[in-house]
Motif scaffolding. Sequence first.
Motif, mmCIF file in Angstrom:
data_model
loop_
_atom_site.group_PDB
_atom_site.id
_atom_site.type_symbol
_atom_site.label_atom_id
_atom_site.label_comp_id
_atom_site.label_asym_id
_atom_site.label_seq_id
_atom_site.Cartn_x
_atom_site.Cartn_y
_atom_site.Cartn_z
ATOM 1 N N ALA A 319 0.842 -1.207 0.000
ATOM 2 C CA ALA A 319 0.000 0.000 0.000
ATOM 3 C C ALA A 319 0.876 1.256 0.000
ATOM 4 N N GLU A 320 1.912 1.236 0.828
ATOM 5 C CA GLU A 320 2.853 2.365 0.888
ATOM 6 C C GLU A 320 3.554 2.552 -0.466
ATOM 7 N N SER A 321 3.895 1.461 -1.106
ATOM 8 C CA SER A 321 4.581 1.544 -2.400
ATOM 9 C C SER A 321 3.668 2.103 -3.482
ATOM 10 N N ARG A 322 2.397 1.690 -3.456
ATOM 11 C CA ARG A 322 1.449 2.242 -4.434
ATOM 12 C C ARG A 322 1.274 3.739 -4.235
ATOM 13 N N GLU A 323 1.301 4.161 -2.988
ATOM 14 C CA GLU A 323 1.145 5.594 -2.705
ATOM 15 C C GLU A 323 2.318 6.389 -3.268
ATOM 16 N N VAL A 324 3.532 5.816 -3.250
ATOM 17 C CA VAL A 324 4.691 6.492 -3.840
ATOM 18 C C VAL A 324 4.463 6.731 -5.329
ATOM 19 N N LEU A 325 4.030 5.694 -6.042
ATOM 20 C CA LEU A 325 3.793 5.846 -7.486
ATOM 21 C C LEU A 325 2.634 6.797 -7.757
ATOM 22 N N ASP A 326 1.608 6.753 -6.910
ATOM 23 C CA ASP A 326 0.490 7.684 -7.068
ATOM 24 C C ASP A 326 0.937 9.131 -6.847
ATOM 25 N N ALA A 327 1.795 9.338 -5.858
ATOM 26 C CA ALA A 327 2.292 10.681 -5.568
ATOM 27 C C ALA A 327 3.130 11.219 -6.734
ATOM 28 N N LEU A 328 3.899 10.364 -7.345
ATOM 29 C CA LEU A 328 4.669 10.775 -8.526
ATOM 30 C C LEU A 328 3.739 11.177 -9.656
ATOM 31 N N ASP A 329 2.680 10.401 -9.829
ATOM 32 C CA ASP A 329 1.709 10.711 -10.880
ATOM 33 C C ASP A 329 1.047 12.061 -10.628
ATOM 34 N N ARG A 330 0.736 12.350 -9.373
ATOM 35 C CA ARG A 330 0.121 13.640 -9.044
ATOM 36 C C ARG A 330 1.051 14.801 -9.347
ATOM 37 N N LEU A 331 2.346 14.547 -9.297
ATOM 38 C CA LEU A 331 3.321 15.597 -9.615
ATOM 39 C C LEU A 331 3.558 15.717 -11.126
ATOM 40 N N GLY A 332 2.907 14.843 -11.895
ATOM 41 C CA GLY A 332 3.059 14.905 -13.346
ATOM 42 C C GLY A 332 4.171 14.026 -13.892
ATOM 43 N N ILE A 333 4.714 13.139 -13.065
ATOM 44 C CA ILE A 333 5.757 12.215 -13.523
ATOM 45 C C ILE A 333 5.092 10.933 -13.993
ATOM 46 N N SER A 334 5.168 10.693 -15.288
ATOM 47 C CA SER A 334 4.484 9.570 -15.902
ATOM 48 C C SER A 334 5.285 8.275 -15.711
ATOM 49 N N TYR A 335 4.682 7.338 -15.004
ATOM 50 C CA TYR A 335 5.319 6.033 -14.804
ATOM 51 C C TYR A 335 5.581 5.359 -16.148
ATOM 52 N N THR A 336 4.587 5.397 -17.021
ATOM 53 C CA THR A 336 4.724 4.754 -18.337
ATOM 54 C C THR A 336 5.872 5.341 -19.119
ATOM 55 N N ASP A 337 5.973 6.671 -19.105
ATOM 56 C CA ASP A 337 7.047 7.332 -19.841
ATOM 57 C C ASP A 337 8.415 6.942 -19.283
ATOM 58 N N VAL A 338 8.525 6.878 -17.967
ATOM 59 C CA VAL A 338 9.801 6.537 -17.325
ATOM 60 C C VAL A 338 10.242 5.129 -17.706
ATOM 61 N N VAL A 339 9.353 4.148 -17.554
ATOM 62 C CA VAL A 339 9.767 2.756 -17.791
ATOM 63 C C VAL A 339 10.014 2.476 -19.271
ATOM 64 N N GLU A 340 9.258 3.135 -20.147
ATOM 65 C CA GLU A 340 9.510 2.935 -21.581
ATOM 66 C C GLU A 340 10.853 3.531 -21.980
ATOM 67 N N LEU A 341 11.182 4.680 -21.422
ATOM 68 C CA LEU A 341 12.481 5.300 -21.687
ATOM 69 C C LEU A 341 13.611 4.409 -21.180
ATOM 70 N N LEU A 342 13.464 3.877 -19.981
ATOM 71 C CA LEU A 342 14.515 3.046 -19.408
ATOM 72 C C LEU A 342 14.738 1.765 -20.209
ATOM 73 N N GLU A 343 13.671 1.194 -20.742
ATOM 74 C CA GLU A 343 13.841 -0.004 -21.579
ATOM 75 C C GLU A 343 14.617 0.333 -22.851
ATOM 76 N N ARG A 344 14.244 1.429 -23.491
ATOM 77 C CA ARG A 344 14.960 1.838 -24.715
ATOM 78 C C ARG A 344 16.428 2.095 -24.414
ATOM 79 N N GLU A 345 16.685 2.824 -23.323
ATOM 80 C CA GLU A 345 18.066 3.124 -22.954
ATOM 81 C C GLU A 345 18.839 1.864 -22.593
ATOM 82 N N GLY A 346 18.173 0.917 -21.931
ATOM 83 C CA GLY A 346 18.835 -0.322 -21.549
ATOM 84 C C GLY A 346 19.288 -1.121 -22.751
#
Length: 370
Positions: A319-346
């Motif tokens: 629950a605490e971990s989900r809240e971290v990702l939700d808080a990032l989303d509220r700040l406008g940080i897109s989880y999808t954008d981050v992980v897709e970028l990291l895969e391409r870079e990897g």
Amino acid sequence: MSNPNLQALTDAGVSIWLDDLSRDRLETGNLKELIEDKCVVGVTSNPSIFQAALSKGDRYNADLTALTKAGKSAEEIVFELTTSDVRDACDLFMPVFDRTSGIDGRVSIEVDPRLAHDTDRTNEEAKKLFEAVDRPNVYIKIPATEAGLPAIAATLAEGISVNVTLIFSLDRYRGVMNAFLEGLERAHQAGKDLSTITSVASFFVSRVDTEVDKRLDAIGTDEAKALRGKAGLANARLAYEAFEEVFSTPRWKSLEAEGARVQRPLWASTGVKDPAYPDTLYVTELVAPGVVNTMPEQTLEAVADHGDVHGDTVTGTYAESREVLDALDRLGISYTDVVELLEREGVDKFDKAWDQLGDGVKGEMAKAEA
């Protein structure tokens, strides 16, 4: 005597693997010492690691010269040198493999990263590597790209054990677990012994914080600063929740009844990139039963020296971990954008390391021909 901190980690259910392999480690006895004194029960490698190994020292020179004079191409030489090192490491880890009934004692080698978006060629390369190493404790590493998922299933269906690498997102991880189950189902239909087919799923950790923290720093608010260094752990902990869910389903239970073994989560990219964080962060805060943590040697030594292993630090944090990702989303940080970028870079990073590896071999070939 095993190091007490590393022994405590082992006793908590974490398999300690070294994220490095070189002929120097093999020939000097360094790797053997790590097995005996530092609880190391496996090794991972990748193109970057092999590129670094071949660029240092002269332990490959004799083989390079002989293979060049035999008329081998640069790609053939890379294949020969890397599979030889992995074969020797497999032999070194065979007692661990036997002692753990094939769970640990594993050595990983990666398919050519240039094939990351080609399903059929990835599967063919996986079979070629497996046959060349010719050891039961080798893991063939396949990236978790969209094209990689069917290749993972196909490779497992052939009875070849797989280390799935470059996993960043929870959705993709679920796709990886589905490919694992599909591969085992196909292997079972073909009459293969499921107890001999194992897999790990390499979920990358620190790179998530590196990218997310950069975006938090750009926002610069107190709320943003308070979230620094939390995304990587939250993402990995939610991956473990997904692991628990999938491996309690009827689909899995039917395979388990036929002798199948779970695909263990493996924490990769566990070296801390930000000096502001504890250098053992991605080890002591990701302790859970049945996981692997593959560490660069610097992280391994840090845990041995001052790692505070305080039991399971994953279960119950969802629950605490989900809240971290939700808080990032509220700040406008897109989880999808981050992980897709990291895969391409990897994928790009391994591509470049592979090219550098080939260029280095070509340079040594030129010296041998001179």
